[in-house]
Design an enzyme around this catalytic site. Structure first.
Site: not given
Ligand code: FES
Ligand code: FES
Lengths: 790, 160
Positions: A544, A541-542, A737, A503, A741-742, A739
């Site tokens: 970004t 995933s919040r 963009a 990040s 990450g998940e 999220g």
């Protein structure tokens, strides 16, 4: 300083972009390869004591007595603290993000094996550890309950006497004061008429799927240091994903204003949801205030298993489908094993629960989701917030249906997929979501149309696909500051915690894009609640999307101010100025460096130009009862996986030869970092698919170590791991963009189970897919079940 | 725990040093407490993950299990000893350019093991790499990029 509250209608699209979409190396690369990166793990303060935790050995019991005398007498022991000591400082020492149910140290009762009961403190961690062995506790055993379905139905065993929702969430209000139940949240959603939908179907299918408790096992174990600053102020140094929450929750416990509590983090050695909300922070805060010394508690790997896990689940699915393969109705009922304390479980139950019918366009939907207390360690968020458990169920189920109907599984999904412009089960219209593109990319990456080598002899090959989706948690807020210093250098102040997802680098790229700077020259100030503004947390995933938007707004504001000053110096209209490569330029070609502009205002190398940005997307909370909402999430994430496997029919061993994951991440800020996150997520989920399960014996975790709990090593990963980013754009995201990450985790487990079915014709309903479970299923399919199963 | 302290002397990243250690202190504890070197770090505490890797007399050891007293008169190298001033070594460079890490907690251990691998085998196959690194865990599962980084470092070192 103006702040911007609502989401911008659309992004300002400036072409050509220079920093967005570039795979620059991480800002902290050098620090991480030289051993210099800062982790709270490393922290030592003058006068610091080490705390070691004495834990419950029974799953459910009334505390009769705790004998700490021998421990206190051990030379070198500074103090031994129990729940009663805590109560002297904090009369109501119960915390939690959804329910105020978890005591700092057990009071009156223990509710799981491993629950903290007392803490021994010493300057020497070995002495503290020895002292713990000298503590004795006596319990009066109470009956315990471990299974989520049994606990939900229990009429005589209750983990908590009364439910204590935290009051922040409207959908938990009705649970306040409820007694004689283990159900901490019962979420339900109804769309049209599911019974009518079943009546219209030619076939109705029903299956039950299960997932076990699994563990995060972050390699940097959870660690916190409490540092008193007098009796009315405190600093907490902690490996936390949610410093803002820690500050407000610790302040609430102590009855202090938030500005008396400072919470700071460094890099995290992994998070994955383990380091959210309150873990050790309340404990070190209270201990430090009680003994008036800094106190550090650093868990061992074993203790992490007693601190937070991922929910075990039981999911019952029922689907109606026409002969042509159109899904007419789906009912999903999910039980979440929350363990003894709610943590964020009720949010998982609701926020994931409403996606339980899958990314499909289904007219009639009914969903029920229950957060259930049991006498196991607390369960919380783990990379996917409940989504991988649901996808395991609905994508195994969907595959079984496609097989029964003899329709190609990918075609069956494509025919029913939820497209942009159509309502999801909550009624929210799907937008900017690349469901179709993801399936198309998966199909070509898997060469789905081509023939496939099915193996021979005892080794059989198969392939499978699956797709899952997730709504980003809402409503949440991020605030950021962008600061230009007198020499033209720049820092970003943001509460996003870099725990490996990159990040810092993404925020620097966003700032650099707006201010015409080199991202490598920007410093990103790590979360420190005395310095960095509020951020809800680094989760789900919040960041970004939310923090990315806040940082972009802050940088835009700083740029506006810079242009006003530069306009005077260059005698030009500020709205016509541009900035690139550290220079502000006027249309006539005149230019000044950023530092010259700032000097023109402050007359020397001095001052700051500060922009702030605040971002909170709109949200409509689901209505009670039917769960309908026209605005349930700021964006959707979609992840599909294809797996090719070899199954050894003589041993049941499954080897994944190729794992392809395709994701909709909007327009990625740093494609290489995003790809690495997608692969990392997929390979972590590979562990949850193939080998990981915390096993309990009467509530005691019996494999709480990396020796007995198998996480993937380098020999366990597929021969080939591929991540693909599908073409997409999130118009409300920073530069398009969203999220990531998940997303890589969603569909891994069912894709592999579907591939196993394709290879050898057996279906596994319960994770993990160990050689034993596959072998048992093979034997059962041959009507030769193993003796203990007959 | 009234442990007796004993003085040991050894070479640490090329320098002669002394330390006071008790018989139960591990190498990682000593490096952190007395030398403020945090690159070797304890995670599993059982010799299973490799986060605590340290090179003693040219061989990798698990610093979480290896007792500090055994370092007496030994040659000890940690990740902090690899770079020459500002100049990273080839393995470190490759880990940066291939981004062979995410959270970075496992990275010191991997980098030391890769150095040891490439000393023994200048042209490892992917299979060699996987087997050699099977004692190091990465929960972020950056394994594919780690393999790429090893291959890149091997190529650079062969050219040198
Ligand atoms: S901490 Fe030493 S091997 Fe894991
Ligand atoms: S980079 Fe996080 S554990 Fe390896």
């Amino acid at each position: 300083m103006s702040t911007h509250v609502d989401a911008p209608a659309s992004v300002e699209r400036k072409a050509p972009t220079t920093q967005i979409g570039r795979s620059i190396p991480r800002l902290e690369s050098r620090a991480k390869v030289t051993g210099q990166a800062e982790y709270i793990h490393n922290l030592r303060l003058p006068g610091m004591l080490y705390g070691k935790i004495f834990r419950s050995t029974v799953p459910h019991g009334r505390i009769v007595g705790i004998d700490t005398r021998a421990a206190k007498e051990l030379p070198g022991v500074f103090a031994v603290i129990t729940g009663e000591d805590v109560r002297a400082l904090v009369p109501e020492p119960y915390y939690g993000p959804a329910f105020h149910d978890q005591p700092v140290l057990a009071i009156d009762k223990v509710r799981y094996v491993g629950e903290p009961v007392a803490v021994a403190l010493s300057e020497d961690p070995h002495v503290a550890e020895h002292a713990v062995n000298l503590i004795e506790a006596e319990y009066e055993d109470l009956p315990a309950v471990f299974d989520e379905v049994e606990a939900a139905a229990a009429t005589d065993v209750f983990v908590h006497d009364v439910l204590k929702p935290a009051g922040m969430f409207p959908d938990l209000k009705h649970l306040h004061g409820r007694t004689k139940t283990n159900v901490a949240l019962d979420f339900s959603l109804r769309r049209n008429d599911v019974e009518q939908g079943f009546a219209q179907a030619d076939y109705v299918f029903e299956h039950v799927f299960r997932t076990p408790t699994v563990a995060h096992t972050t390699l940097e174990p959870i660690v916190s240091v409490g540092e008193p600053r007098g009796s009315q102020a405190l600093t907490i140094h902690t490996s936390s994903q949610s410093p803002s929450f820690v500050r407000s929750e610790v302040a609430r416990l102590l009855g202090w204003p938030e500005n008396h509590v400072r919470v700071r983090t460094a890099f995290l050695g992994g998070g994955f949801g383990a380091k959210l909300y309150i873990k050790l922070e309340a404990m070190v805060a209270v201990l430090a205030l009680l003994v008036k010394r800094p106190v550090k508690i650093s868990l061992t790997m074993e203790e992490q298993f007693y601190t937070i896990t991922k929910h075990a689940t039981t999911v019952h699915l029922k689907t109606g489908v026409t002969k042509a393969g159109k899904i007419t109705a789906r009912h999903c009922e999910a039980w979440w094993n929350g363990g003894a304390y709610a943590d964020i479980g009720p949010r998982v139950t609701q926020k994931s629960g409403f996606t339980g019918a899958g990314p499909y366009d289904i007219e009639n939907v009914a969903l029920n989701s229950y957060a259930v207390y049991t006498n196991l360690p607390p369960a919380g968020a783990l990379r996917g917030f409940g989504i991988p458990q649901l996808v395991w169920a609905y994508e195994s189920h969907t595959d079984l249906i496609a097989r029964e109907l003899e329709i190609d599984p990918l075609e069956f999904r494509r025919a029913n997929i939820l497209r942009n412009g159509r309502p999801q089960a909550t009624g929210t219209i799907m937008r900017d979501t690349a469901t179709v593109e993801v399936l198309d990319s998966l199909s070509s990456a898997m060469r789905w149309g081509e023939s496939f080598d099915r193996g021979q002899g005892s080794v059989r090959r198969g392939r499978g696909v699956a797709i899952g989706f997730k709504a980003c948690i809402a409503p949440t807020t991020s605030v950021a500051i962008v600061n230009l210093y007198g020499d033209g250098s720049c820092a970003v102040y943001c509460g996003t915690v870099d725990m490996g997802q990159g990040s810092d680098t993404a925020m620097a790229q966003i700032t650099a894009e707006v201010l015409g700077l080199d991202p490598q020259s920007i410093s990103v100030i790590h979360p420190d609640t005395d310095v960095t503004p509020y951020d809800m947390a680094t989760l789900g995933s919040r960041s970004t999307f939310h923090m990315g938007n806040a940082v972009r707004l802050a940088a835009l504001e700083a740029r506006e101010k810079l242009f006003v000053i530069a306009g005077k110096a260059l005698q030009a209209d500020p709205s016509l100025l541009t900035v690139a490569d550290n220079y502000v330029s006027a249309p006539n070609g005149q230019r000044l460096s950023i530092s010259e502009v700032i000097k023109s205002c402050f007359l020397m190398q001095a001052g700051n130009i500060i922009g702030t940005g605040s971002f909170r997307p709109s949200y409509t909370s689901p209505s009670q009862g039917d769960g309908q909402s026209d605005d349930i999430t700021p964006f959707w994430m979609v992840g599909a996986v294809g797996a090719e496997v070899e199954v050894d029919t003589e041993t049941g061993r499954v080897h994944v030869t190729r794992l392809v994951n395709v994701a909709d991440v909007g327009t990625p800020i740093n494609p290489a970092i995003v790809t690495r996150q997608l692969n990392g997520g997929a390979l972590m989920q590979l562990g949850f698919t193939m080998s990981e399960a915390v096993r309990f014996d009467n509530g005691q975790a019996i494999n709480a170590s990396l020796a007995d709990y198998k996480i993937p090593g380098i020999l366990d990963i597929p021969d080939q791991t591929v991540a693909e980013i599908a073409e997409g754009c999130q118009n409300t995201g920073p530069f398009g963009a969203k999220g990531a990450g998940e997303t890589g985790t969603f569909a891994v487990s069912p894709a592999i189970a579907n591939a196993v079915h394709d290879a050898v014709g057996v279906r596994i309903f319960d994770l993990p897919l160990t050689p034993e479970s596959v072998y048992r299923a093979l034997r059962a399919a041959q009507h030769q079940p193993l003796e203990d199963q007959q | 725990m009234s442990a007796q302290l004993r003085e040991i002397s050894f070479t640490l990243n090329g320098k002669s040093v002394t330390a006071e250690v008790a018989s139960h202190h591990t190498l990682v504890e000593m490096l952190q407490e007395q030398f403020h070197l945090y690159g070797a770090r304890e995670s599993c505490g059982q010799g299973l993950c490799g986060c605590c890797t340290v090179i003693v007399n040219g061989r990798s050891v698990s610093g979480c299990l290896y007792l500090a007293v055994f370092a007496d008169r030994a040659d000890v190298v940690t990740v902090e000893g690899l770079a020459k001033g500002e100049q990273l070594d080839s393995v470190q460079e490759a880990f940066v350019s291939c981004s062979g890490f995410q959270c970075g907690f496992c990275t010191s251990g991997f980098i030391l093991m890769v150095n040891q691998l490439l000393e023994q085998n200048a042209s490892p196959t992917e299979d060699d790499i996987r087997h050699y690194l099977s004692g190091n865990l990465c929960r972020c599962a950056t394994y594919p990029d780690i393999i790429t980084a090893v291959q890149a470092a091997a190529t650079t070192l062969r050219k040198e």
